[in-house]
Design an enzyme around this catalytic site. Structure first.
Site, short mmCIF file in Angstrom:
data_model
loop_
_atom_site.label_atom_id
_atom_site.label_comp_id
_atom_site.label_asym_id
_atom_site.label_seq_id
_atom_site.Cartn_x
_atom_site.Cartn_y
_atom_site.Cartn_z
N SER A 70 -3.86 9.59 7.92
CA SER A 70 -3.97 8.04 8.26
C SER A 70 -3.83 7.85 9.82
O SER A 70 -3.09 8.77 10.55
CB SER A 70 -2.79 7.35 7.63
OG SER A 70 -2.73 7.72 6.29
N1 SAH Z 1 -0.05 10.74 3.55
C1 SAH Z 1 -1.47 11.47 4.23
C2 SAH Z 1 -2.51 10.74 3.83
C3 SAH Z 1 -3.46 11.27 2.99
S1 SAH Z 1 -4.88 10.83 2.39
C4 SAH Z 1 -1.18 11.94 5.54
O1 SAH Z 1 -0.21 11.64 6.22
O2 SAH Z 1 -1.80 12.76 5.87
C5 SAH Z 1 -4.28 10.18 0.62
C6 SAH Z 1 -4.22 11.45 -0.10
O3 SAH Z 1 -4.06 11.02 -1.52
C7 SAH Z 1 -5.00 12.76 -0.29
O4 SAH Z 1 -4.25 13.73 0.25
C8 SAH Z 1 -5.38 12.84 -1.64
O5 SAH Z 1 -5.51 13.83 -2.20
C9 SAH Z 1 -4.24 12.01 -2.27
N2 SAH Z 1 -4.54 11.48 -3.72
C10 SAH Z 1 -5.58 10.68 -4.01
N3 SAH Z 1 -5.58 10.37 -5.57
C11 SAH Z 1 -4.15 10.76 -5.80
C12 SAH Z 1 -3.59 10.60 -6.89
N4 SAH Z 1 -3.97 9.84 -7.95
N5 SAH Z 1 -2.29 11.17 -6.87
C13 SAH Z 1 -1.65 11.76 -5.86
N6 SAH Z 1 -2.26 11.97 -4.76
C14 SAH Z 1 -3.95 11.28 -4.77
#
Ligand code: SAH
Length: 218
Positions: A70
């Site tokens: 993010s």
């Molecule tokens: N907090 C993270 C942002 C990651 S982007 C950072 O600092 O890098 C969002 C993440 O949500 C991705 O890794 C994706 O795989 C995850 N995601 C998507 N759908 C999901 C679900 N149903 N349950 C858990 N994680 C999920």
């Protein structure tokens, strides 16, 4: 606060990181604990080496599997919003590369994180370990379900966007707790701050954001 300057992390990254955090502060982030934490956590180790030189730009970057780390300003804003209510435990939905988890780990006693994609979570955990961070626990699973055995959570932070607020997450939020969550379709979403009290929840729109979708039916 822990100093994360490991071997190979030079002064250049520290200075560029400080400049980034100064810019974030100038954009309205006033929680000094959040700003200090973002000064301490090296964002460049959470992205591939090829992207490391861009890691102190205020922008989201790809982390593989179609996912992103993010934007730093949004990480700061979401963290500031949940911290305003106080609290010791936080559930993160969407661990991704682990950067947000690392930021949270210095501000909460216990961080629980749920990630759908096993390889991302495993890599994230390796990075946290390399930084000596010990208070983050994760599981591979569907974030729509939260993590009921550890509920209630004082705070919940959702880093991928569902079409509507998942019921399980509202249930697992403590009374007096706060959740921050992007809600909407695949274009842009509203970043909602949800506050829960005995009578139910209230919500306010804090920002317009663009997150990857919270994937259904895992
Ligand atoms: N907090 C993270 C942002 C990651 S982007 C950072 O600092 O890098 C969002 C993440 O949500 C991705 O890794 C994706 O795989 C995850 N995601 C998507 N759908 C999901 C679900 N149903 N349950 C858990 N994680 C999920």
């Amino acid at each position: 606060m822990a100093d994360f300057d490991l071997e190979g992390i030079g002064m250049t990254s520290r200075r560029t990181r400080e400049r980034l955090v100064d810019r974030i502060a100038a954009q309205g982030i006033y929680d000094s604990a959040v700003l200090d934490r973002m000064r301490a956590v090296p964002r460049h180790i959470f992205v591939d080496e090829a992207l490391a030189q861009r890691s102190y730009e205020d922008t989201a970057l790809p982390i593989g599997h179609g996912q992103t780390i993010s934007q730093p300003f949004i990480v700061a804003l979401m963290t500031q919003l949940i911290r305003e209510g106080g609290g010791r435990s936080v559930l993160e939905v969407g661990m991704g590369c682990g950067y947000q988890s690392a930021v949270l780990s210095g501000l909460f006693e216990k961080v629980w994180s749920v990630e759908l994609l096993a390889p991302l979570a495993a890599r994230a955990q390796e990075r946290l370990q390399a930084l000596g961070i010990k208070n983050v626990r994760y599981k591979v699973g569907d974030g729509y379900q939260g993590w009921s055995v550890h509920a209630p959570f004082d705070c919940i932070i959702v880093t991928a966007a569902p079409a509507s607020i998942p019921d399980a997450l509202v249930e697992q939020l403590a009374i007096g707790g706060r959740m921050v969550i992007p809600v909407g379709g695949s274009g842009q979403q509203e970043l909602l701050l949800i506050k829960k009290d005995r009578d139910g929840i209230t919500q306010t729109v804090e920002e317009i954001v663009r997150f990857v979708p919270l994937v259904k039916g895992a």
